[in-house]
Structure formats: C-alpha cells, structure tokens
Design an enzyme around this catalytic site. Structure first.
Site, mmCIF file in Angstrom:
data_model
loop_
_atom_site.group_PDB
_atom_site.id
_atom_site.type_symbol
_atom_site.label_atom_id
_atom_site.label_comp_id
_atom_site.label_asym_id
_atom_site.label_seq_id
_atom_site.Cartn_x
_atom_site.Cartn_y
_atom_site.Cartn_z
ATOM 1 N N HIS A 86 64.819 -5.223 73.438
ATOM 2 C CA HIS A 86 63.463 -5.141 73.978
ATOM 3 C C HIS A 86 63.202 -6.177 75.062
ATOM 4 O O HIS A 86 62.188 -6.098 75.746
ATOM 5 C CB HIS A 86 62.426 -5.255 72.859
ATOM 6 N N ASN A 112 53.440 -7.930 73.858
ATOM 7 C CA ASN A 112 52.100 -7.341 73.924
ATOM 8 C C ASN A 112 51.084 -8.217 74.659
ATOM 9 O O ASN A 112 49.938 -7.816 74.830
ATOM 10 C CB ASN A 112 51.581 -6.977 72.526
ATOM 11 N N ASN A 129 54.134 -1.413 74.665
ATOM 12 C CA ASN A 129 53.105 -2.451 74.530
ATOM 13 C C ASN A 129 53.059 -3.413 75.709
ATOM 14 O O ASN A 129 51.989 -3.874 76.095
ATOM 15 C CB ASN A 129 53.297 -3.231 73.234
#
Length: 134
Positions: A14, A64, A110
C-alpha cells in the site's frame, strides 16, 4: 508529484506510491536530497525533468490523511489540483501494471479520497500502480 502511502509502513504494497517517488528522485540527476518540510508534514525533494520543476512529496501521515499534506504543499507551492499528480496503489490492477487516470472518483482508495476532500477537487492526475489482490 505525491506518492501516497503509510509513512510508517514503508515497503508494504500500500506504500508503493512512496517507493515510486524514491526511484524517480534517484533517476532524476538534478534531484536534491529529501528533506523534511514541517509546513506540510512531508518529505520533499525538488527536481527538474524536461525543463519542468517538480516537487516530489511523500506525506508523513497515514494513508487516510495524506490529503492534508498534499493540500498544504499545494498552497505552499501555489499549485492547483490540475497541477498535482498522485501515485498510488491499485488493488484492482495486476501486480506491476500501471495506468493513468485523469480525475474522477477515488474508487474506494482512502488516500485518494483524502486528497479529493482536502483539495475540494477530483481533478488530480493519478498514476495507479497495480499491486493485485492477496
């Protein structure tokens, strides 16, 4: 050019956006070293490519909240959403495949949603880097 990811979790799928920026900074001969910019809570490097000055940005926040750093840097460097490129992971693309997306929705990402919210716009160009599904 903002590499989205989880700053404290480097090396994970990620955080591939940050890995791409590390590689880009190394390949650009004129790239100055990374420095911490507390004004936008990010690591920043400046480089020149094909006559354009690039600001490379790796937010020092969780995914996020990446948009807060991107929006602060946009204000500092007087950039509009159309000037910003986001580099981020894409679960729906096969590992190593890339695609460019011009604007549009966050598609459940996100970090991208954080940028859209913080910049009040979805006009950023995105380089989506495939990480595949586990």
């Amino acid at each position: 050019v903002a590499g989205l990811g989880n700053y404290g979790l480097r090396g994970t799928r990620h955080s591939v956006g940050m890995a791409v920026l590390d590689r880009l900074a190394r390949q650009l001969a004129g790239a100055e070293g990374w420095r911490v910019d507390r004004r936008c809570c990010a690591d920043v490097a400046v480089a020149t490519a094909h006559g354009l000055e690039l600001v490379l940005l790796k937010p020092r926040r969780f995914m996020n909240l990446n948009g807060l750093s991107v929006a602060s840097a946009a204000e500092i460097y007087n950039l509009g959403p159309e000037d910003i490129y986001l580099v981020h992971d894409d679960l729906d693309k096969a590992l190593g495949k890339v695609a460019i997306k011009l604007g549009g929705s966050a598609r459940g990402h996100n970090g991208v949603q954080s940028c859209i919210s913080a910049l009040h716009s979805n006009e950023m160009t995105r380089l989506r880097v495939g990480i595949g599904r586990p």
